[in-house]
Scaffold this active site. Structure first.
Site, short mmCIF file in Angstrom:
data_model
loop_
_atom_site.label_atom_id
_atom_site.label_comp_id
_atom_site.label_asym_id
_atom_site.label_seq_id
_atom_site.Cartn_x
_atom_site.Cartn_y
_atom_site.Cartn_z
N VAL B 91 0.85 -1.20 0.00
CA VAL B 91 0.00 0.00 0.00
C VAL B 91 0.88 1.25 0.00
CG1 VAL B 91 -1.90 -1.22 1.14
CG2 VAL B 91 -0.27 0.06 2.53
N GLU B 93 3.16 4.44 0.65
CA GLU B 93 4.34 4.52 1.53
C GLU B 93 4.12 5.55 2.66
OE1 GLU B 93 6.72 2.38 1.26
OE2 GLU B 93 8.38 3.20 2.40
N SER B 120 9.46 0.79 0.85
CA SER B 120 10.69 1.30 0.25
C SER B 120 11.64 1.78 1.32
CB SER B 120 10.38 2.50 -0.66
OG SER B 120 9.45 2.16 -1.64
N HIS B 141 11.97 -5.88 -0.46
CA HIS B 141 11.93 -4.70 -1.32
C HIS B 141 12.09 -5.17 -2.77
CE1 HIS B 141 13.92 -0.58 -2.38
NE2 HIS B 141 12.69 -0.66 -2.82
N ASN B 144 11.15 -2.48 -9.43
CA ASN B 144 10.11 -2.24 -10.43
C ASN B 144 10.73 -2.24 -11.83
OD1 ASN B 144 7.90 -1.34 -11.88
ND2 ASN B 144 8.09 0.79 -11.24
N ASN B 191 17.64 2.28 -0.80
CA ASN B 191 17.07 3.63 -0.86
C ASN B 191 17.78 4.64 0.03
OD1 ASN B 191 15.38 3.12 -2.93
ND2 ASN B 191 13.63 2.56 -1.65
#
Lengths: 98, 288
Positions: B91, B93, B120, B141, B144, B191
């Protein structure tokens, strides 16, 4: 009148190749026209994301369904290979009104 | 758990970019999926997207040969996730939203059900506190598109149990993914490195140091990045990127994580990147 003439014309490899090279040249915005045997993926002109645009473009333009083992990247590398795919699927009767 | 797809039933919560990506990955590997979202409209769109992405995955040869695609079911009720062997939360972030979903679903599923967050940036242990059994939550994680990139970052929270780590390893093997395990931290490894880099790249464009294509071109051409930071940002989704940068900034105090004005302006203009057709690049006009 022009549209009717195009619709009445039989699909030929040359005609499809010509239409596809124009389409690819426009979409990739290259200054020189893309050649019928130019691998647009190997040359880096397009990414793999564009491959699905090509699938949808061929299906909607030539009224064919690209499914099963025909749905592979090697069938979309060049305008010539794509033209052969269109003719193959049309000849198989995959095209709804072929 | 096992590595036989017939032993797995996946529930994916969230029908956005990552939820549909993960659903495609699972279905294409023969694992049935229940996709849950609060919106019927989102689910209808998600079904179309999943069908499209499944074809994309097949086109690129990213699905295992000889494995029949599994079934997709959609639902607006979290109760329909109750029978899953694994629940993946994908859902928005926003920490409160993720904690709420994970808390609710953890009380619906049987003990021993693998619970995964596809966050993320949010530390796993923050969300574990909201669940019924914190030892059953692990972070995965996915990149994409999830069906194209085989490497995933697996985040083991301080309370994640050994059985959970075994179960997630089996699931990832079933899905043909390779996981590298890291410890819990805001943004984890990827990230905490990538998001400040993207933010800095955007700031350079904002300050007129170089245009978008030049910033990406330099990192691609000189540093060997396969995709420049701003094109990567468009792929992530600029709305998601801003949410993630806020999560990082609030937890680390690192000023390089404070979303720059250009990013905020693009998001305010509804230019979220690929998913809306425009972000740093305009995807309606070019073959990309």
């Amino acid at each position: 009148m022009t549209d009717q003439t195009v619709e009445a014309s039989p699909l030929t490899a040359e005609a499809i190749e010509s239409a596809l090279t124009a389409y690819l040249t426009e979409k990739t915005r290259t200054t020189t026209e893309i050649k019928p045997d130019e691998d647009v993926f190997a040359s880096g002109l397009v990414t793999s994301m564009f491959a699905m645009q090509l699938v949808v473009h061929l299906e909607s333009t030539y009224d064919i369904a690209i499914i099963g083992p025909e749905l592979k990247l090697d069938n979309f590398r060049t305008a010539r290979v794509m033209a052969a795919l269109v003719l193959r699927l049309s000849a198989d009767g995959t095209a709804a009104d072929a | 758990m096992s590595t036989d797809p017939r032993d797995h039933r996946l529930a994916v919560v969230g029908g956005g970019v990552m939820g549909t990506n993960i659903a495609v990955l699972a279905i294409g590997h023969g694992v049935p999926v229940v996709l849950v979202d609060v919106s019927e409209e989102v689910l209808a769109r998600a079904e179309e997207t999943i069908a499209f992405k499944l074809r994309h995955a097949q086109l690129l040869g990213k699905l295992p040969a000889g494995r029949t695609a599994a079934k997709l079911v959609t639902s607006v009720s979290l109760v329909d996730a109750a029978d899953a062997t694994t629940v993946i939360e994908a859902v928005t972030e926003i920490p409160e939203t993720k904690a709420k979903v994970l808390g609710e679903v953890s009380r619906l599923v049987r003990p021993g059900t693998l619970l995964i967050s596809n966050t993320s940036c949010i530390p796993i242990d923050e969300m574990a506190s909201a669940t019924a059994r914190p030892e059953e939550l692990v972070g995965v994680h996915f990149m994409n598109p999830a069906y194209m990139i085989s490497m995933v970052e697996v985040i083991r929270g301080p309370r994640t149990g050994d059985a959970t780590m075994t179960a997630v390893t089996d699931l990832l093997e079933t899905l043909g993914r390779n996981g590298l395990v890291v410890n819990d931290a805001p943004g984890f490894v990827i990230n905490q490195v990538l998001h400040p880099l993207i933010n800095s790249a955007a700031r350079l464009v904002q300050d007129g140091v170089a245009p978008v294509e030049v910033v990406d071109g330099l990192l691609e051409g000189c540093l060997g990045h396969a995709t420049g930071p701003l094109r990567t940002a468009d792929l992530i989704g600029l709305d998601n990127l801003v949410d993630s940068l806020n999560v990082l900034y609030e937890r680390t105090g690192d000023a390089s994580c404070r979303p720059c004005d250009l990013l905020l302006d693009l998001v305010r203009a509804g230019k979220f990147g690929r998913k809306t057709g425009e972000g740093f690049y305009d995807y309606e006009k070019v073959a990309s």
